[in-house]
Motif scaffolding. Sequence first.
Motif, mmCIF file in Angstrom:
data_model
loop_
_atom_site.group_PDB
_atom_site.id
_atom_site.type_symbol
_atom_site.label_atom_id
_atom_site.label_comp_id
_atom_site.label_asym_id
_atom_site.label_seq_id
_atom_site.Cartn_x
_atom_site.Cartn_y
_atom_site.Cartn_z
ATOM 1 N N ALA A 103 0.877 -1.168 0.000
ATOM 2 C CA ALA A 103 0.000 0.000 0.000
ATOM 3 C C ALA A 103 0.914 1.218 0.000
ATOM 4 O O ALA A 103 1.760 1.366 0.894
ATOM 5 C CB ALA A 103 -0.925 0.009 1.213
ATOM 6 N N MET A 104 0.750 2.098 -1.006
ATOM 7 C CA MET A 104 1.715 3.181 -1.214
ATOM 8 C C MET A 104 1.006 4.479 -1.564
ATOM 9 O O MET A 104 0.033 4.480 -2.335
ATOM 10 C CB MET A 104 2.650 2.813 -2.383
ATOM 11 N N SER A 105 1.514 5.578 -1.023
ATOM 12 C CA SER A 105 1.016 6.873 -1.463
ATOM 13 C C SER A 105 1.598 7.186 -2.838
ATOM 14 O O SER A 105 2.529 6.520 -3.312
ATOM 15 C CB SER A 105 1.397 7.973 -0.456
ATOM 16 N N ASP A 106 1.062 8.207 -3.509
ATOM 17 C CA ASP A 106 1.475 8.472 -4.894
ATOM 18 C C ASP A 106 2.905 8.978 -5.009
ATOM 19 O O ASP A 106 3.435 9.065 -6.113
ATOM 20 C CB ASP A 106 0.505 9.440 -5.581
ATOM 21 N N GLY A 107 3.545 9.275 -3.892
ATOM 22 C CA GLY A 107 4.953 9.632 -3.926
ATOM 23 C C GLY A 107 5.834 8.507 -4.420
ATOM 24 O O GLY A 107 6.955 8.733 -4.883
ATOM 25 N N VAL A 108 5.327 7.261 -4.362
ATOM 26 C CA VAL A 108 6.051 6.121 -4.917
ATOM 27 C C VAL A 108 5.752 5.981 -6.411
ATOM 28 O O VAL A 108 6.646 5.993 -7.249
ATOM 29 C CB VAL A 108 5.687 4.814 -4.185
ATOM 30 N N GLY A 109 4.464 5.872 -6.746
ATOM 31 C CA GLY A 109 4.079 5.642 -8.128
ATOM 32 C C GLY A 109 4.410 6.779 -9.077
ATOM 33 O O GLY A 109 4.550 6.567 -10.285
ATOM 34 N N ASP A 110 4.559 7.999 -8.545
ATOM 35 C CA ASP A 110 4.940 9.126 -9.393
ATOM 36 C C ASP A 110 6.435 9.153 -9.678
ATOM 37 O O ASP A 110 6.885 9.898 -10.564
ATOM 38 C CB ASP A 110 4.527 10.448 -8.741
ATOM 39 N N ASN A 111 7.207 8.363 -8.931
ATOM 40 C CA ASN A 111 8.659 8.387 -9.093
ATOM 41 C C ASN A 111 9.277 7.058 -9.532
ATOM 42 O O ASN A 111 10.404 7.036 -10.027
ATOM 43 C CB ASN A 111 9.313 8.842 -7.782
ATOM 44 N N LEU A 112 8.555 5.965 -9.364
ATOM 45 C CA LEU A 112 9.057 4.654 -9.773
ATOM 46 C C LEU A 112 8.050 3.978 -10.686
ATOM 47 O O LEU A 112 6.854 3.943 -10.381
ATOM 48 C CB LEU A 112 9.302 3.761 -8.550
ATOM 49 N N TRP A 113 8.550 3.414 -11.802
ATOM 50 C CA TRP A 113 7.688 2.619 -12.658
ATOM 51 C C TRP A 113 7.447 1.262 -12.013
ATOM 52 O O TRP A 113 8.192 0.818 -11.127
ATOM 53 C CB TRP A 113 8.346 2.447 -14.024
ATOM 54 N N LYS A 144 12.629 8.267 -3.174
ATOM 55 C CA LYS A 144 13.170 9.563 -2.753
ATOM 56 C C LYS A 144 14.316 10.011 -3.651
ATOM 57 O O LYS A 144 14.455 11.202 -3.960
ATOM 58 C CB LYS A 144 13.645 9.485 -1.301
ATOM 59 N N VAL A 145 15.152 9.063 -4.088
ATOM 60 C CA VAL A 145 16.268 9.398 -4.985
ATOM 61 C C VAL A 145 15.749 10.057 -6.254
ATOM 62 O O VAL A 145 16.267 11.089 -6.709
ATOM 63 C CB VAL A 145 17.086 8.133 -5.327
ATOM 64 N N ILE A 146 14.690 9.493 -6.839
ATOM 65 C CA ILE A 146 14.128 10.063 -8.070
ATOM 66 C C ILE A 146 13.414 11.379 -7.769
ATOM 67 O O ILE A 146 13.524 12.344 -8.546
ATOM 68 C CB ILE A 146 13.167 9.069 -8.735
ATOM 69 N N ALA A 147 12.706 11.431 -6.662
ATOM 70 C CA ALA A 147 11.955 12.643 -6.303
ATOM 71 C C ALA A 147 12.865 13.860 -6.195
ATOM 72 O O ALA A 147 12.454 14.984 -6.515
ATOM 73 C CB ALA A 147 11.206 12.432 -4.991
ATOM 74 N N GLU A 148 14.096 13.637 -5.766
ATOM 75 C CA GLU A 148 15.025 14.742 -5.547
ATOM 76 C C GLU A 148 15.934 15.011 -6.742
ATOM 77 O O GLU A 148 16.798 15.883 -6.679
ATOM 78 C CB GLU A 148 15.867 14.453 -4.302
ATOM 79 N N ASP A 149 15.721 14.268 -7.832
ATOM 80 C CA ASP A 149 16.561 14.433 -9.024
ATOM 81 C C ASP A 149 15.808 15.248 -10.078
ATOM 82 O O ASP A 149 14.848 14.762 -10.679
ATOM 83 C CB ASP A 149 16.911 13.054 -9.587
ATOM 84 N N PRO A 150 16.231 16.491 -10.328
ATOM 85 C CA PRO A 150 15.510 17.345 -11.285
ATOM 86 C C PRO A 150 15.679 16.909 -12.738
ATOM 87 O O PRO A 150 14.996 17.427 -13.619
ATOM 88 C CB PRO A 150 16.137 18.721 -11.055
ATOM 89 N N PHE A 151 16.581 15.950 -12.986
ATOM 90 C CA PHE A 151 16.829 15.503 -14.352
ATOM 91 C C PHE A 151 16.364 14.066 -14.600
ATOM 92 O O PHE A 151 16.516 13.545 -15.700
ATOM 93 C CB PHE A 151 18.321 15.618 -14.678
ATOM 94 N N ALA A 152 15.788 13.435 -13.588
ATOM 95 C CA ALA A 152 15.364 12.041 -13.728
ATOM 96 C C ALA A 152 14.133 11.929 -14.625
ATOM 97 O O ALA A 152 13.309 12.844 -14.699
ATOM 98 C CB ALA A 152 15.047 11.451 -12.352
ATOM 99 N N GLU A 153 14.044 10.802 -15.318
ATOM 100 C CA GLU A 153 12.816 10.476 -16.019
ATOM 101 C C GLU A 153 11.908 9.743 -15.038
ATOM 102 O O GLU A 153 12.343 8.793 -14.385
ATOM 103 C CB GLU A 153 13.098 9.593 -17.236
ATOM 104 N N SER A 154 10.680 10.185 -14.944
ATOM 105 C CA SER A 154 9.783 9.637 -13.936
ATOM 106 C C SER A 154 8.388 9.439 -14.511
ATOM 107 O O SER A 154 8.004 10.084 -15.493
ATOM 108 C CB SER A 154 9.694 10.588 -12.732
ATOM 109 N N PRO A 155 7.583 8.563 -13.892
ATOM 110 C CA PRO A 155 6.189 8.415 -14.319
ATOM 111 C C PRO A 155 5.420 9.729 -14.235
ATOM 112 O O PRO A 155 4.572 10.005 -15.090
ATOM 113 C CB PRO A 155 5.635 7.378 -13.336
ATOM 114 N N TYR A 156 5.728 10.551 -13.233
ATOM 115 C CA TYR A 156 5.036 11.836 -13.107
ATOM 116 C C TYR A 156 5.346 12.736 -14.298
ATOM 117 O O TYR A 156 4.450 13.394 -14.844
ATOM 118 C CB TYR A 156 5.450 12.523 -11.807
ATOM 119 N N MET A 157 6.597 12.777 -14.696
ATOM 120 C CA MET A 157 6.983 13.572 -15.856
ATOM 121 C C MET A 157 6.254 13.068 -17.104
ATOM 122 O O MET A 157 5.759 13.865 -17.916
ATOM 123 C CB MET A 157 8.494 13.486 -16.070
#
Length: 280
Positions: free
Chosen positions: A172-182, A237-250
Amino acid sequence: MTNGDDAVLASRTLICANDGVGAWATREKGNAALWSRLMAHFWAVETDKHAGEYGNGAGEPRMVEYLSRAFELVKEATSAPTEWLGTTTVSGALLSYDGMGAAAKPVLYVTQLGDSTVMVLRPRDREIIYKTKEQWHWFDCPRQLGTNSPDTPEKNAVMDRVEIEENDVVLAMSDGVGDNLWDHEIMQNVVDSIHRWDNNEVDESLRHRTDLQEQSGDEKMDSEMMYVADELVRAAKVIAEDPFAESPYMEKAIDEGLSIEGGKRDDISVVAAMCKKSKT
């Protein structure tokens, strides 16, 4: 693990992740964290109250009905003597059984309102058995329960029945996971964490730390699943703090015609559980 306005809960049969909508922090008397925590508490209370009415041949749990009653209790608790404003998403999974005695099979009843996620993984096959679907009003505005929201459990909550097996992992995860990890990254992270744990590649301080007491009794969260949850939080968290990462949210933002890069800074919360045969 719980952060910011999120709330998670884990008992022997119920896990949930509620995401309090942080925008309420800008409003006088806004307290989304209170809403998410109270919703988890009262939902667990209502589910436990009716425990004898489902499973072992007694029928299915009425999870949406329990959520509706919990919602009414939260509204009462946040209206007097002081009014507290807020909204929260809700996602939870209740473990029950289909059949009786030795022939009983484990079944999950997953209830969803909003964009937090329940995911069921079968690590031995590297297979995602089930994943909830996000519910949005529009991009970045999920369905939610609370102040001034048109959403209600009766109209908008969805319950699914999911057959599972021993050693399946439920997240069970808040969207902070799904927005940053595929999804495939979540699967790989869980598989790797279990492998490290089973092969004694985890620091001893983590293997033998004091187990957390869950909110409504004396059951304990398993240390291995705490480790799995912690590792998922760290990866997100690693992806959340990376302004250049490719993410599901992007990717979602681009689909909406928005120019957004990198991960999404947000509250990140995970609770992990593994289906095991009871020793009693």
